[in-house]
Design an enzyme around this catalytic site. Sequence first.
Site, short mmCIF file in Angstrom:
data_model
loop_
_atom_site.label_atom_id
_atom_site.label_comp_id
_atom_site.label_asym_id
_atom_site.label_seq_id
_atom_site.Cartn_x
_atom_site.Cartn_y
_atom_site.Cartn_z
N TRP A 192 1.43 -48.73 -48.98
CA TRP A 192 1.77 -47.55 -47.89
C TRP A 192 2.44 -46.01 -49.21
CZ3 TRP A 192 3.60 -52.59 -48.19
CH2 TRP A 192 4.47 -53.03 -48.67
N ARG A 193 2.87 -46.46 -50.34
CA ARG A 193 2.73 -45.50 -50.77
C ARG A 193 2.21 -44.37 -51.69
NH1 ARG A 193 7.31 -47.89 -55.77
NH2 ARG A 193 8.95 -47.83 -54.90
N GLU B 138 7.51 -49.91 -42.89
CA GLU B 138 9.12 -49.55 -42.76
C GLU B 138 9.39 -50.86 -41.83
OE1 GLU B 138 11.40 -48.29 -44.12
OE2 GLU B 138 9.89 -47.12 -45.83
N GLN C 47 14.47 -56.84 -44.08
CA GLN C 47 14.89 -58.07 -44.23
C GLN C 47 13.59 -59.10 -44.76
OE1 GLN C 47 16.81 -59.31 -40.69
NE2 GLN C 47 18.98 -57.91 -42.31
N THR C 48 12.36 -58.19 -45.65
CA THR C 48 11.32 -59.47 -45.83
C THR C 48 10.57 -58.81 -47.47
OG1 THR C 48 10.46 -59.42 -43.51
CG2 THR C 48 8.63 -60.12 -45.13
N LEU D 180 7.87 -62.65 -40.10
CA LEU D 180 7.53 -61.46 -40.59
C LEU D 180 9.00 -61.01 -39.85
CD1 LEU D 180 4.54 -59.24 -40.18
CD2 LEU D 180 5.32 -59.74 -41.99
N GLY D 181 9.73 -62.31 -39.83
CA GLY D 181 10.54 -62.33 -39.34
C GLY D 181 11.51 -61.90 -37.53
N TYR E 14 17.60 -45.06 -40.31
CA TYR E 14 16.99 -45.40 -41.20
C TYR E 14 15.58 -45.23 -41.95
CZ TYR E 14 15.81 -47.54 -45.66
OH TYR E 14 14.98 -47.72 -46.82
N ASP F 164 19.69 -47.43 -48.38
CA ASP F 164 20.22 -48.06 -48.13
C ASP F 164 21.29 -49.39 -49.02
OD1 ASP F 164 18.36 -48.50 -50.37
OD2 ASP F 164 16.91 -49.61 -49.91
N CYS G 253 16.75 -47.24 -67.98
CA CYS G 253 16.40 -46.54 -67.05
C CYS G 253 17.02 -44.94 -67.49
CB CYS G 253 18.17 -46.94 -66.58
SG CYS G 253 18.93 -45.64 -65.03
N CYS H 148 25.37 -42.76 -66.35
CA CYS H 148 25.47 -43.72 -65.57
C CYS H 148 27.56 -44.28 -66.35
CB CYS H 148 25.34 -44.87 -65.89
SG CYS H 148 25.09 -46.10 -64.94
#
Length: 316
Positions: free
Chosen positions: A42-43, A55, A60-61, A100-101, A140, A158, A219, A225
């Site tokens: 999906w990117r 999305e 939660q998966t 998938l919940g 969101y 998020d 990073c 940071c």
Amino acid sequence: MTDGDAGSEGRSEPDEALPEDLDAVRDALVSWYEADHRSFPWRETDDPYEILVSEVMSQQTQLDRVVAAWRDFLDRWPTAAALADADRADVVAFWSDHSLGYNNRAKYLHEAAGQVLTEYGGDFPETPGELSELMGVGPYTANAVASFAFDNGDAVVDTNVKRVLYRAFAEIRNADDPDYETVANALMLPGESRIWNNAIMELGGVACQKNPRCDEASCPWREWCHAYQTGDFTAPDVPTQPSFEGSRRQFRGRIVRLLGEHDEMDLDTLGHRIRVDYTPDGEHGREWLRGLLSDLADDGLVQVEEGDDQMTARLQ
């Protein structure tokens, strides 16, 4: 950091929560993302329907589990029109078969596809506000679709992004009521929500995890940071582990070990054995010890018996 006005006590102005060399911070993150990032299908698309499906599935998966389900779903219902024409029971069955919940998400996704056809003539709305009118699409998800499909969103915030901001910027960490959304939008490259949100979410998912991998993941924000400089990697979803020394956990463990060595022990003998400052009527005395034994009894580890003159404890 200075105090805000009367309506925002404990918050900082967004510019005060950001590093002075903001352009360097932005460039470092985007360059890091573009050089190497996780590959998700999906990117590779800007189709709003395909992104919406990803999305909703990702709620939660784990993302690795979503990939196969996302491809199977689009093979079966490749467009919003195809999904809208489907039998809702089939969509729910697919959702359940792929673990998938909550099945309500499948119902809402089916309903949203119908709305796109009947209310928008088959063309997806492009702003977060309009997208949030679709069934089951919260703020969101609406912002994510606007960002990744149309490059027309605000900064995504998020759990992972909050962790990044909290660790990176001392002003966020020290605020009584951190304004993550305002700071995130001030930090984001203007008009670049697609690349920016992908990059900062990748940072939270790959480098700034609950157990940080700052050096292993190279990073890009290490030099700015706060957490990296101080070694304090607590965050809203990473609470500080209470000290074991002197804790109830420590004394519960001592009780279990002692009772494992003896058939039974009376209250005061046990108390004196587990801490040197035990006094029957003191702060760490019988009432305190009874509380520990009660907890262990509730856990099924210890049996407590009350006699005429004394209380005794033994392992279950």
